[in-house]
Design a protein around this motif. Structure first.
Motif, PDB file in Angstrom:
ATOM      1  N   LYS A  30      -9.949   0.921  -3.058  1.00 37.51           N
ATOM      2  CA  LYS A  30      -8.615   1.395  -2.666  1.00 37.51           C
ATOM      3  C   LYS A  30      -7.572   1.027  -3.730  1.00 37.51           C
ATOM      4  O   LYS A  30      -7.597  -0.079  -4.275  1.00 37.51           O
ATOM      5  CB  LYS A  30      -8.245   0.763  -1.325  1.00 37.51           C
ATOM      6  CG  LYS A  30      -6.933   1.265  -0.728  1.00 37.51           C
ATOM      7  CD  LYS A  30      -6.699   0.613   0.648  1.00 37.51           C
ATOM      8  CE  LYS A  30      -5.284   0.850   1.129  1.00 37.51           C
ATOM      9  NZ  LYS A  30      -5.215   1.808   2.236  1.00 37.51           N
ATOM     10  N   SER A  31      -6.650   1.937  -4.006  1.00 40.40           N
ATOM     11  CA  SER A  31      -5.566   1.674  -4.956  1.00 40.40           C
ATOM     12  C   SER A  31      -4.355   1.121  -4.215  1.00 40.40           C
ATOM     13  O   SER A  31      -3.930   1.697  -3.210  1.00 40.40           O
ATOM     14  CB  SER A  31      -5.162   2.963  -5.678  1.00 40.40           C
ATOM     15  OG  SER A  31      -6.176   3.338  -6.571  1.00 40.40           O
ATOM     16  N   VAL A  32      -3.826   0.010  -4.703  1.00 44.16           N
ATOM     17  CA  VAL A  32      -2.655  -0.624  -4.085  1.00 44.16           C
ATOM     18  C   VAL A  32      -1.717  -1.088  -5.210  1.00 44.16           C
ATOM     19  O   VAL A  32      -1.997  -0.870  -6.388  1.00 44.16           O
ATOM     20  CB  VAL A  32      -3.067  -1.845  -3.211  1.00 44.16           C
ATOM     21  CG1 VAL A  32      -3.920  -1.412  -2.040  1.00 44.16           C
ATOM     22  CG2 VAL A  32      -3.809  -2.883  -4.059  1.00 44.16           C
ATOM     23  N   THR A  66       0.840  -1.203   0.000  1.00 44.94           N
ATOM     24  CA  THR A  66       0.000   0.000   0.000  1.00 44.94           C
ATOM     25  C   THR A  66       0.868   1.243   0.000  1.00 44.94           C
ATOM     26  O   THR A  66       0.391   2.342  -0.282  1.00 44.94           O
ATOM     27  CB  THR A  66      -0.922   0.024   1.232  1.00 44.94           C
ATOM     28  OG1 THR A  66      -0.138  -0.256   2.384  1.00 44.94           O
ATOM     29  CG2 THR A  66      -2.013  -1.021   1.102  1.00 44.94           C
ATOM     30  N   ASP A  67       2.161   1.050   0.285  1.00 45.61           N
ATOM     31  CA  ASP A  67       3.085   2.171   0.448  1.00 45.61           C
ATOM     32  C   ASP A  67       3.777   2.468  -0.889  1.00 45.61           C
ATOM     33  O   ASP A  67       4.515   1.641  -1.406  1.00 45.61           O
ATOM     34  CB  ASP A  67       4.101   1.755   1.531  1.00 45.61           C
ATOM     35  CG  ASP A  67       5.181   2.790   1.695  1.00 45.61           C
ATOM     36  OD1 ASP A  67       5.052   3.873   1.106  1.00 45.61           O
ATOM     37  OD2 ASP A  67       6.155   2.483   2.405  1.00 45.61           O
ATOM     38  N   ASP A  68       3.564   3.634  -1.433  1.00 42.98           N
ATOM     39  CA  ASP A  68       4.143   4.038  -2.716  1.00 42.98           C
ATOM     40  C   ASP A  68       5.658   3.994  -2.737  1.00 42.98           C
ATOM     41  O   ASP A  68       6.272   3.748  -3.768  1.00 42.98           O
ATOM     42  CB  ASP A  68       3.731   5.484  -3.045  1.00 42.98           C
ATOM     43  CG  ASP A  68       2.389   5.507  -3.739  1.00 42.98           C
ATOM     44  OD1 ASP A  68       1.900   4.412  -4.053  1.00 42.98           O
ATOM     45  OD2 ASP A  68       1.854   6.608  -3.925  1.00 42.98           O
ATOM     46  N   SER A 113      -7.925  -3.310   6.266  1.00 48.41           N
ATOM     47  CA  SER A 113      -7.631  -1.985   5.694  1.00 48.41           C
ATOM     48  C   SER A 113      -7.875  -1.933   4.184  1.00 48.41           C
ATOM     49  O   SER A 113      -7.733  -0.884   3.576  1.00 48.41           O
ATOM     50  CB  SER A 113      -6.170  -1.642   5.979  1.00 48.41           C
ATOM     51  OG  SER A 113      -5.340  -2.549   5.277  1.00 48.41           O
ATOM     52  N   LEU A 114      -8.238  -3.076   3.577  1.00 45.99           N
ATOM     53  CA  LEU A 114      -8.380  -3.107   2.114  1.00 45.99           C
ATOM     54  C   LEU A 114      -9.831  -2.865   1.707  1.00 45.99           C
ATOM     55  O   LEU A 114     -10.563  -3.792   1.368  1.00 45.99           O
ATOM     56  CB  LEU A 114      -7.884  -4.460   1.568  1.00 45.99           C
ATOM     57  CG  LEU A 114      -6.401  -4.729   1.786  1.00 45.99           C
ATOM     58  CD1 LEU A 114      -6.051  -6.150   1.377  1.00 45.99           C
ATOM     59  CD2 LEU A 114      -5.546  -3.727   1.019  1.00 45.99           C
TER      60      LEU A 114
END
Ligand SMILES: Nc1ncnc2c1ncn2[C@@H]1O[C@H](COP(=O)(O)OP(=O)(O)OP(=O)(O)O)[C@@H](O)[C@H]1O
Ligand SMILES: [Mg+2]
Length: 369
Positions: A352-354, A299-301, A347-348
């Protein structure tokens, strides 16, 4: 090997160039070469109509091959009648004799073989002990549960100490729990008795649980024969990858091939590196196969950029007790499954974009589907 050359083989059973047609036109078994080793538990696995039962029936002697030869302990048996083959059989619908008691049912194969009375008594008693049903010996099949009837069918197939036992969907009529229990019991019997078992099922988890080796059938052709873990880790084509275990598919085109790996441009956008398992070369269409448990969701860019990192959008999550599944939209595949730790799905949220990442060795480039 040529069908006519009878050379001694370590195999207990050898199918050599076997073909079978029922109507003289359509081959339902296309060109079967298969060795079954002594003591092996081998499973014929495949979808409905793929030729599993036909193969078993030819080995049992109830169907005659159209072409080729079958060897049992090095003897050609194509023309040998079933009762001379020393083969025990168990089928889905038990086929117990309703008017005979359990003990009489189990004794039946022995009486056909003209075993002495004392011997029959002793062997039936041992078989009843084996299936833990000594106290039910005088009941009739109608007075037993499905699982108990299947145990009796098993005992009847084993009581004359056959060198080979054939089982065609023997647990198909049982509920899931009983089926799983019987799978372990059959496996245990196989291990303690050292017999050779040819087992037929279309249930891949049953095949994975029980077998030393699995022959995957499709449309009369064996696609791959391998140990369960090898089938799962190294499927040779898309059919096997899809039939064994869960699997995500991404369509693409091969851009470059470098030894065992290739770079694939996805039809839905993006590119990944995959194991070049079944692709002809650059420019070829391919179906990529990735198992749900070999994928991580990021999830972390800012996390590092591997060779296989694709944008994804969360569709929903499914809680399954011991694990959870995230259903994602990835490169045009809206049912892309990722296996998660239980609790990791909180959390998903939908929409949501992942990103997803997976190792090149966990992504197989196979024939297009
Ligand atoms: N006695 C028969 N006469 C004509 N065709 C048959 C006969 N038995 C089977 N077939 C055909 O041969 C093909 C293979 O059948 P087979 O019973 O071997 O499949 P299977 O893999 O055991 O399928 P299932 O999982 O449904 O039991 C099928 O197309 C079937 O319709
Ligand atoms: Mg069948």
């Amino acid at each position: 090997m040529e069908a006519g050359m009878v050379t001694p083989a370590p195999a207990l059973v050898r199918f050599s160039g076997i073909q079978k047609t029922y109507d003289g036109e359509h081959l339902v078994v296309k060109n079967l070469d298969l060795d079954i080793r002594k003591g092996e538990f081998i499973t014929l696995l495949g979808p409905s109509g793929s030729g599993k039962t036909t193969t078993l029936m030819m080995l049992a002697g109830f169907e005659v091959p159209t072409h080729g030869e079958i060897y049992l302990a090095d003897r050609p048996i194509k023309t040998m009648p079933p009762h001379k083959r020393d083969i025990g059989m168990v089928f889905q619908n038990y086929a117990l004799f309703p008017h005979l008691t359990i003990a009489e049912n189990i004794a039946f194969p022995l009486s056909v073989r003209k075993t002495s009375k004392a011997d029959v008594q002793e062997r039936v008693a041992a078989a009843l002990r084996m299936i833990k049903m000594e106290n039910l010996a005088h009941r009739r099949p109608g007075q037993l549960s499905g699982g108990q009837q299947q145990r009796v069918a098993l005992a009847r197939a084993l009581v004359f100490n056959p060198q080979l036992v054939l089982m065609d969907e023997p647990l198909g009529a049982l509920d899931k729990r009983l089926r799983e229990q019987m799978q372990l019991e059959i496996k245990q019997l196989h291990e303690t008795m050292g017999i050779t078992i040819v087992y037929v099922t279309h249930d891949q988890s049953e095949a994975l649980t029980m077998s030393d080796r699995i022959a995957v059938f499709n449309d009369g052709i064996v696609q791959q024969i391998d140990k369960p873990d090898a089938l799962y880790e190294h499927p040779v084509n898309s059919f096997v990858a899809h039939f064994i275990g869960e699997n995500n598919v991404l369509a693409g085109t091969v851009e470059t091939v470098d030894k065992d790996y290739c770079r694939v441009a996805l039809t839905g956008g993006g590119a990944v590196t995959a194991r070049a398992v079944n692709v002809s070369g650059a420019g070829a269409s391919t179906a990529l196969s990735v198992r749900p448990e070999r994928i991580a969701i990021v999830t972390d860019d800012s996390s590092s950029d591997g060779p296989n990192r694709l944008p994804a959008r969360v569709q929903n999550t499914i809680y399954l007790g011991d694990h959870a599944l995230a259903v994602l939209d990835v490169a045009g595949n809206g049912e892309f499954m990722v296996k998660l730790q239980p609790g990791a799905h909180g959390s998903l949220r939908h929409g949501k974009s992942v990103f997803i990442t997976f190792r090149p060795e966990d992504c197989l480039a196979l024939d297009p589907v």
